[in-house]
Design a protein around this motif. Sequence first.
Motif, PDB file in Angstrom:
ATOM      1  N   HIS A  86       0.813  -1.212   0.000  1.00  0.00           N
ATOM      2  CA  HIS A  86       0.000   0.000   0.000  1.00  0.00           C
ATOM      3  C   HIS A  86       0.850   1.267   0.000  1.00  0.00           C
ATOM      4  CE1 HIS A  86      -2.904   2.975   1.594  1.00  0.00           C
ATOM      5  NE2 HIS A  86      -3.652   2.386   0.694  1.00  0.00           N
ATOM      6  N   PRO A 136      -4.928  -8.800 -11.713  1.00  0.00           N
ATOM      7  CA  PRO A 136      -4.737  -7.869 -12.829  1.00  0.00           C
ATOM      8  C   PRO A 136      -6.069  -7.417 -13.430  1.00  0.00           C
ATOM      9  CG  PRO A 136      -3.358  -9.820 -13.090  1.00  0.00           C
ATOM     10  CD  PRO A 136      -4.276 -10.079 -11.940  1.00  0.00           C
ATOM     11  N   ASN A 176      -8.052  -5.108 -12.200  1.00  0.00           N
ATOM     12  CA  ASN A 176      -9.011  -4.671 -11.192  1.00  0.00           C
ATOM     13  C   ASN A 176      -8.591  -3.375 -10.502  1.00  0.00           C
ATOM     14  OD1 ASN A 176     -11.197  -6.795 -10.919  1.00  0.00           O
ATOM     15  ND2 ASN A 176      -9.347  -8.039 -10.936  1.00  0.00           N
ATOM     16  N   GLU A 177      -7.852  -2.541 -11.207  1.00  0.00           N
ATOM     17  CA  GLU A 177      -7.355  -1.301 -10.612  1.00  0.00           C
ATOM     18  C   GLU A 177      -8.506  -0.392 -10.165  1.00  0.00           C
ATOM     19  OE1 GLU A 177      -6.297  -2.542 -13.570  1.00  0.00           O
ATOM     20  OE2 GLU A 177      -4.291  -3.213 -12.977  1.00  0.00           O
ATOM     21  N   SER A 178      -9.525  -0.271 -11.010  1.00  0.00           N
ATOM     22  CA  SER A 178     -10.673   0.573 -10.669  1.00  0.00           C
ATOM     23  C   SER A 178     -11.413   0.017  -9.450  1.00  0.00           C
ATOM     24  CB  SER A 178     -11.623   0.684 -11.862  1.00  0.00           C
ATOM     25  OG  SER A 178     -12.773   1.398 -11.503  1.00  0.00           O
ATOM     26  N   TYR A 197     -10.147  -1.855  -7.160  1.00  0.00           N
ATOM     27  CA  TYR A 197      -9.262  -1.653  -6.007  1.00  0.00           C
ATOM     28  C   TYR A 197      -9.431  -0.236  -5.462  1.00  0.00           C
ATOM     29  CZ  TYR A 197      -5.089  -0.982  -3.205  1.00  0.00           C
ATOM     30  OH  TYR A 197      -4.241  -0.672  -2.173  1.00  0.00           O
ATOM     31  N   SER A 198      -9.469   0.743  -6.359  1.00  0.00           N
ATOM     32  CA  SER A 198      -9.633   2.137  -5.929  1.00  0.00           C
ATOM     33  C   SER A 198     -10.968   2.349  -5.223  1.00  0.00           C
ATOM     34  CB  SER A 198      -9.541   3.078  -7.136  1.00  0.00           C
ATOM     35  OG  SER A 198      -8.259   3.021  -7.685  1.00  0.00           O
ATOM     36  N   PHE A 235      -5.839  -6.012  -5.284  1.00  0.00           N
ATOM     37  CA  PHE A 235      -4.513  -5.502  -5.619  1.00  0.00           C
ATOM     38  C   PHE A 235      -3.734  -6.519  -6.451  1.00  0.00           C
ATOM     39  CE2 PHE A 235      -0.026  -4.723  -4.966  1.00  0.00           C
ATOM     40  CZ  PHE A 235       0.067  -3.355  -5.185  1.00  0.00           C
ATOM     41  N   ASN A 236      -3.925  -7.798  -6.146  1.00  0.00           N
ATOM     42  CA  ASN A 236      -3.166  -8.858  -6.813  1.00  0.00           C
ATOM     43  C   ASN A 236      -3.843  -9.399  -8.065  1.00  0.00           C
ATOM     44  OD1 ASN A 236      -0.664  -9.592  -5.229  1.00  0.00           O
ATOM     45  ND2 ASN A 236      -2.189  -9.430  -3.623  1.00  0.00           N
ATOM     46  N   GLU A 277     -10.714   0.720  -1.829  1.00  0.00           N
ATOM     47  CA  GLU A 277      -9.863   1.530  -0.972  1.00  0.00           C
ATOM     48  C   GLU A 277     -10.654   2.733  -0.444  1.00  0.00           C
ATOM     49  OE1 GLU A 277      -5.220   2.600  -1.270  1.00  0.00           O
ATOM     50  OE2 GLU A 277      -6.453   3.340  -2.927  1.00  0.00           O
ATOM     51  N   ASP A 317       3.677   1.634  -1.507  1.00  0.00           N
ATOM     52  CA  ASP A 317       4.503   1.615  -2.718  1.00  0.00           C
ATOM     53  C   ASP A 317       5.988   1.412  -2.427  1.00  0.00           C
ATOM     54  OD1 ASP A 317       2.361   1.938  -4.445  1.00  0.00           O
ATOM     55  OD2 ASP A 317       2.442   4.128  -4.301  1.00  0.00           O
TER      56      ASP A 317
END
Length: 157
Positions: free
Chosen positions: A14, A135, A137-139, A141-142, A132-133, A145, A16
């Motif tokens: 988280h 691929p 699924n960035e949106s 994840y956001s 997070f792990n 979060e 980075d």
Amino acid sequence: MMDILMYLFETYIHSDAELMVDQDELSEELLRAGFHQEDIYKALEWLEKLAALQDTEETPYMNTSSVTAMRIYTAQEMSRLDTTCRGFLTYLEQIHVLGADTREMVIDRVMALETADFNLDDLKWIILMVLFNAPGNESAYSQMEELLYGMEDGYIH
């Protein structure tokens, strides 16, 4: 084990920070942080299996399923995931944070935890780790979060 997973996620992923590849160094750092060796090994194995869930050949639930399909929980899953947790998973599917594949990954990782105490906050952390792990699924994840951190700040509109 949940404490170790949260520590690793917050400290390395988280924030980075660069995650050390050497498991021995990571284990030593976790020992210095006050965690027990056996719990460290279990947490690292849990993370390895999370990464392995990306291999669709070994995980038949990763195949696409019908949008109208309904998830029926086993007795063991219901004992670990109370109605609040199951309701939250359903909610996340309805708002498209989780899909059937990521939901199954979350349930798989929840069931792999060796804990009698599991609550909604723990589930939220597991969901963050899975998203997070996973691929692509960035949106999601956001969004997750924001649900995790945004709700702690106070008002819900």
